[in-house]
Scaffold this active site. Sequence first.
Site, PDB file in Angstrom:
ATOM      1  N   HIS A   1       7.441   9.785  81.292  1.00 26.36           N
ATOM      2  CA  HIS A   1       8.794   9.215  81.296  1.00 26.36           C
ATOM      3  C   HIS A   1       9.684  10.049  80.376  1.00 26.36           C
ATOM      4  CE1 HIS A   1       6.974   7.298  77.796  1.00 26.36           C
ATOM      5  NE2 HIS A   1       8.165   6.882  77.385  1.00 26.36           N
TER       6      HIS A   1
ATOM      7  N   HIS B   1      11.625   9.440  77.705  1.00 28.05           N
ATOM      8  CA  HIS B   1      11.883   9.221  76.288  1.00 28.05           C
ATOM      9  C   HIS B   1      11.542  10.478  75.484  1.00 28.05           C
ATOM     10  CE1 HIS B   1      11.923   4.538  76.389  1.00 28.05           C
ATOM     11  NE2 HIS B   1      13.153   5.043  76.420  1.00 28.05           N
TER      12      HIS B   1
ATOM     13  N   ASP C   1      10.147  11.171  72.658  1.00 28.64           N
ATOM     14  CA  ASP C   1       8.840  11.411  72.043  1.00 28.64           C
ATOM     15  C   ASP C   1       7.804  11.872  73.066  1.00 28.64           C
ATOM     16  OD1 ASP C   1       8.992   8.793  73.120  1.00 28.64           O
ATOM     17  OD2 ASP C   1       7.392   8.053  71.828  1.00 28.64           O
ATOM     18  N   HIS C   2       8.209  11.952  74.329  1.00 27.88           N
ATOM     19  CA  HIS C   2       7.336  12.475  75.382  1.00 27.88           C
ATOM     20  C   HIS C   2       7.883  13.753  76.031  1.00 27.88           C
ATOM     21  CE1 HIS C   2       4.784   8.752  75.698  1.00 27.88           C
ATOM     22  NE2 HIS C   2       5.834   8.291  75.028  1.00 27.88           N
TER      23      HIS C   2
ATOM     24  N   HIS D   1       8.008  -0.441  81.795  1.00 28.46           N
ATOM     25  CA  HIS D   1       8.575   0.020  80.536  1.00 28.46           C
ATOM     26  C   HIS D   1      10.086  -0.172  80.593  1.00 28.46           C
ATOM     27  CE1 HIS D   1       8.522   2.002  76.739  1.00 28.46           C
ATOM     28  NE2 HIS D   1       9.056   3.145  77.141  1.00 28.46           N
TER      29      HIS D   1
ATOM     30  N   HIS E   1      -0.796   6.421  71.081  1.00 29.06           N
ATOM     31  CA  HIS E   1       0.612   6.037  70.965  1.00 29.06           C
ATOM     32  C   HIS E   1       0.788   4.917  69.935  1.00 29.06           C
ATOM     33  CE1 HIS E   1       4.684   4.760  72.398  1.00 29.06           C
ATOM     34  NE2 HIS E   1       4.789   6.040  72.715  1.00 29.06           N
TER      35      HIS E   1
END
Length: 309
Positions: free
Chosen positions: A62, A64, A66-67, A139, A268
């Site tokens: 996805h 976001h 942090d990914h 999510h 995570h």
Amino acid sequence: MELIFLGTGAGRPVKERNVSAIALQISQSRNFWLFDCGEGTQHQLMRTAYKLSRLDNVFITHMHGDHTFGLPGLLSSRAFLGGEEPLQLFGPQGIREWVETALKLTATRITYDIHIQEIEEGVIFENEYYAVEAAKLNHRIESFGYRVTEKPRVGRLKAELLSAMGVVSGPMCGKLKNGEDIVLPDGRTVKAAEVTEPAVPGRVVTILGDTSPCDNALLISRDADILVHEATFNASLPEKALEYGHSTTLHAAETAQRAGAKQLILTHFSTRYSAEDLPPLVDEAKSIFPFTAAAYDMMVMPIRRTKPE
């Protein structure tokens, strides 16, 4: 075949834990795949034996940060380090605009072809050895889980039995290996099924993006040899987890149990948890699913084959 956890934290990096990224080394070559690419992923890769020039496929769960924040820099460095083979990039809607805009505005020169596929549910990649299936999770934004299925390996020929039958190596053995029956010069029929050992089952690895419990998480985790599941919060914070589209340790364990997975790896983790907090988090999950471990940065997880019965 093995997993290396390059980042196991949520939200932002901390001293002992980087943000999300997992490398999957595949069996048939020295190449590897990458699942998510948080900030600093290429620095983590420098601590391994993996070379960016050997990176084949990138799967983003996805959008976001942090990914994804490590992706433009990693793609740039792959060019600097001599990567010439095409790279396939899979991800949700927006991944194309994100990558192309970042590379354009920074005048980054890429010396190889990048094939970007904005995915939907279903099989998104398949070759001779593997298939990858994507499923939407639950999510705050569109998030996917990936199921990597290794195709079964043909069983070996029973050499001693063939020798006793007078079958020597050559085209006849090739046909038997391919599952074809043969007729010997003296008229005897040799059935492939009788002179071939059972097929070796393929391995299944499921890597979920950020999610709260949902049916699709169960679906793509069914009978997985390894299930990688987020556990952002401990068991005392289910309301907070669900509010933000995340899971607790118990949510992850329940999914693993219901899906019939063989092993659960938690990852995570919220920045509120230190390395010393991980054993209690694992114990929470083990109360439901005993075969649980917590991932830590640079952890290597071999994925062993299940022996045929």
